[in-house]
Write a protein that holds these residues in place. Structure first.
Motif, PDB file in Angstrom:
ATOM      1  N   PHE A 196       0.770  -1.211   0.098  1.00 21.27           N
ATOM      2  CA  PHE A 196      -0.052  -0.039   0.076  1.00 21.27           C
ATOM      3  C   PHE A 196       0.780   1.131  -0.066  1.00 21.27           C
ATOM      4  O   PHE A 196       1.707   1.331   0.948  1.00 21.27           O
ATOM      5  CB  PHE A 196      -0.946   0.049   1.109  1.00 21.27           C
ATOM      6  CG  PHE A 196      -2.032  -0.757   1.007  1.00 21.27           C
ATOM      7  CD1 PHE A 196      -3.220  -0.455   0.808  1.00 21.27           C
ATOM      8  CD2 PHE A 196      -2.004  -2.296   1.027  1.00 21.27           C
ATOM      9  CE1 PHE A 196      -4.536  -1.283   0.779  1.00 21.27           C
ATOM     10  CE2 PHE A 196      -3.161  -3.013   1.232  1.00 21.27           C
ATOM     11  CZ  PHE A 196      -4.199  -2.576   0.922  1.00 21.27           C
ATOM     12  N   ILE A 197       0.672   2.245  -0.873  1.00 27.88           N
ATOM     13  CA  ILE A 197       1.154   3.541  -0.965  1.00 27.88           C
ATOM     14  C   ILE A 197       0.286   4.364  -0.140  1.00 27.88           C
ATOM     15  O   ILE A 197      -0.687   4.703  -0.536  1.00 27.88           O
ATOM     16  CB  ILE A 197       1.486   4.037  -2.354  1.00 27.88           C
ATOM     17  CG1 ILE A 197       2.152   2.896  -3.494  1.00 27.88           C
ATOM     18  CG2 ILE A 197       2.158   5.343  -2.474  1.00 27.88           C
ATOM     19  CD1 ILE A 197       3.851   2.770  -2.844  1.00 27.88           C
ATOM     20  N   VAL A 198       1.060   5.030   1.065  1.00 23.35           N
ATOM     21  CA  VAL A 198       0.202   5.970   1.486  1.00 23.35           C
ATOM     22  C   VAL A 198       0.677   7.444   1.542  1.00 23.35           C
ATOM     23  O   VAL A 198       1.868   7.333   0.836  1.00 23.35           O
ATOM     24  CB  VAL A 198       0.284   5.709   3.084  1.00 23.35           C
ATOM     25  CG1 VAL A 198      -0.343   4.065   3.485  1.00 23.35           C
ATOM     26  CG2 VAL A 198       1.780   5.607   3.860  1.00 23.35           C
ATOM     27  N   TYR A 199      -0.156   8.301   1.637  1.00 19.72           N
ATOM     28  CA  TYR A 199       0.299   9.640   1.432  1.00 19.72           C
ATOM     29  C   TYR A 199      -0.094  10.648   2.563  1.00 19.72           C
ATOM     30  O   TYR A 199      -0.990  10.568   3.492  1.00 19.72           O
ATOM     31  CB  TYR A 199      -0.241  10.178   0.173  1.00 19.72           C
ATOM     32  CG  TYR A 199      -1.579   9.749   0.078  1.00 19.72           C
ATOM     33  CD1 TYR A 199      -2.688  10.533   0.531  1.00 19.72           C
ATOM     34  CD2 TYR A 199      -2.164   8.600  -0.610  1.00 19.72           C
ATOM     35  CE1 TYR A 199      -4.013  10.277   0.199  1.00 19.72           C
ATOM     36  CE2 TYR A 199      -3.327   8.025  -0.657  1.00 19.72           C
ATOM     37  CZ  TYR A 199      -4.323   9.034  -0.261  1.00 19.72           C
ATOM     38  OH  TYR A 199      -5.795   8.621  -0.484  1.00 19.72           O
ATOM     39  N   TYR A 208      -4.783   8.010   5.494  1.00 17.81           N
ATOM     40  CA  TYR A 208      -3.973   6.900   6.119  1.00 17.81           C
ATOM     41  C   TYR A 208      -4.537   6.025   7.160  1.00 17.81           C
ATOM     42  O   TYR A 208      -4.879   4.920   7.127  1.00 17.81           O
ATOM     43  CB  TYR A 208      -2.569   7.384   6.507  1.00 17.81           C
ATOM     44  CG  TYR A 208      -1.679   6.614   7.405  1.00 17.81           C
ATOM     45  CD1 TYR A 208      -1.062   5.561   6.943  1.00 17.81           C
ATOM     46  CD2 TYR A 208      -1.834   6.548   8.761  1.00 17.81           C
ATOM     47  CE1 TYR A 208      -0.431   4.573   7.916  1.00 17.81           C
ATOM     48  CE2 TYR A 208      -1.400   5.772   9.662  1.00 17.81           C
ATOM     49  CZ  TYR A 208      -0.517   4.741   9.398  1.00 17.81           C
ATOM     50  OH  TYR A 208       0.113   3.769   9.950  1.00 17.81           O
ATOM     51  N   THR A 211      -7.566   3.910   5.632  1.00 16.95           N
ATOM     52  CA  THR A 211      -6.810   2.743   5.057  1.00 16.95           C
ATOM     53  C   THR A 211      -6.623   1.742   6.027  1.00 16.95           C
ATOM     54  O   THR A 211      -6.798   0.488   5.847  1.00 16.95           O
ATOM     55  CB  THR A 211      -5.576   3.168   4.195  1.00 16.95           C
ATOM     56  OG1 THR A 211      -5.899   3.829   3.319  1.00 16.95           O
ATOM     57  CG2 THR A 211      -4.983   2.004   3.660  1.00 16.95           C
ATOM     58  N   ALA A 234       1.341  10.073  -4.789  1.00 17.50           N
ATOM     59  CA  ALA A 234       0.965   8.490  -4.411  1.00 17.50           C
ATOM     60  C   ALA A 234       0.658   7.827  -5.857  1.00 17.50           C
ATOM     61  O   ALA A 234       1.139   6.591  -6.097  1.00 17.50           O
ATOM     62  CB  ALA A 234       0.069   8.222  -3.447  1.00 17.50           C
ATOM     63  N   SER A 245      -3.232   2.044  -3.980  1.00 19.05           N
ATOM     64  CA  SER A 245      -3.473   3.074  -2.912  1.00 19.05           C
ATOM     65  C   SER A 245      -4.995   3.428  -3.240  1.00 19.05           C
ATOM     66  O   SER A 245      -5.566   3.235  -4.032  1.00 19.05           O
ATOM     67  CB  SER A 245      -2.573   4.356  -3.409  1.00 19.05           C
ATOM     68  OG  SER A 245      -3.163   5.262  -2.489  1.00 19.05           O
TER      69      SER A 245
END
Length: 315
Positions: A196-199, A208, A211, A234, A245
């Motif tokens: 998972f790409i978080v931002y 975040y 998620t 992201a 994401s």
């Protein structure tokens, strides 16, 4: 010499007759004649020539008439501008917008509606993340902010929830799940093995946290990959295949090569909240008008999406 004396002079000049001017002003002729003589005496010049059937301006009178009208217009304009400002029709408005908020059609629509209803208000937009916006609101550097989090209301702020939208998953377009889910939906459990790409984890942690909570509710702890400062960053990382994401559904309006969006299903589906934050006890009528208009627009959107195009000026 008072402003009302200037008005008396202007009416006499326009009528060219003392008696008619007195009738127009709702006063007797003798006091009006005395007032004109008093003005002439104060100025030390003759403003009118007396004729058998009225009066006419002298050259000095014509000059004085122009200046008197300008003075009265400036005075009346100052009064109207002050009253207009008190109604919130003039002034300035500093609006904070989260990076994802402008992708939802509601936000630009509400801002356009306000500018149409209050064209004399100077409006500026400032993109910032939630922690930055809250700090600027508290320090009087910003008036309102479209937030992307179900915030617990700080004592100094009022947070008005506007709408809730689902979050979707952004996948590399060549990802197996993108092909499998095409035309349908995915469950969060399908994503258990993904990175998972978080931002904006520190300055705007709402997504975040959403998620993490959704994944834990679905029965797994997500494996986190590279962290991005903004949602657009992201998505760039997703596009090159570094992970997936979760993003608000409105971000599907942002097309990018290498990305496919898929809807999510199930009870653990995360949601994205859009709110409007303002200072508690806000004294500015401009800010109060904006908050009222945006809240009305949100109510219209909930009751009938078609009504959102008929926002009316509050007050």
């Amino acid at each position: 010499m008072e402003l009302r004396h200037l008005r008396h002079f202007v009416v006499v000049a326009e009528e060219g007759h003392i008696t008619r001017a007195a009738e127009r002003l709702g006063m007797q002729q003798p006091p009006l004649s005395q007032r004109i003589k008093a003005i002439e005496s104060e100025l030390g010049v003759q403003l009118f020539r007396r004729k058998a059937r009225g009066v006419e301006l002298t050259e000095a009178g014509r000059v004085f008439l122009n200046r008197a009208r300008a003075t009265l217009a400036q005075h009346d304009g100052a009064i109207e501008a002050t009253r207009s400002a008190a109604r919130g029709e003039q002034g300035r408005l500093r609006v904070g917008v989260m990076p994802t908020a402008l992708f939802h059609p509601f936000v630009p629509f509400a801002i356009r509606a306000f500018r149409t209803a209050f064209p004399m208000v100077s409006l500026t937009l400032d993109e910032c993340l939630s922690k930055e916006a809250l700090e600027r609101l508290r320090n009087d550097q910003m008036d309102v902010a479209f937030m992307r989090a179900p915030l617990t209301e700080p004592q100094s702020l009022i947070v008005n929830p506007l709408l809730v939208e689902p979050m979707v998953v952004a996948l590399p377009s060549d990802h197996a799940l993108a092909r499998r889910g095409r035309g349908g939906t995915l469950s969060l459990k399908d994503l258990a093995g993904e990175t998972f790409i978080v931002y904006a984890r520190q300055l705007g942690p709402a997504f975040y946290e959403a998620t993490m909570a959704a994944c834990l509710k679905a029965g797994f702890s997500p494996r986190l990959g590279q962290e991005a400062p903004r949602i657009t960053s992201a998505l760039s990382l997703v596009a090159v295949g570094l992970g997936i994401s979760l993003v608000p559904a409105c971000m599907q309006r942002m097309t990018m090569d290498g990305i496919a969006y898929q809807r999510l299903k199930g009870a653990s589906q995360p949601k994205a909240v859009l709110s409007l934050a303002s200072r508690r006890g806000e004294p500015s009528p401009v800010v109060r008008n904006f908050v009222s208009l945006v809240r009305q627009a949100a109510r219209n959107l909930h009751t009938d999406p078609g009504k959102s195009s008929t926002i009316r000026r509050s007050g």
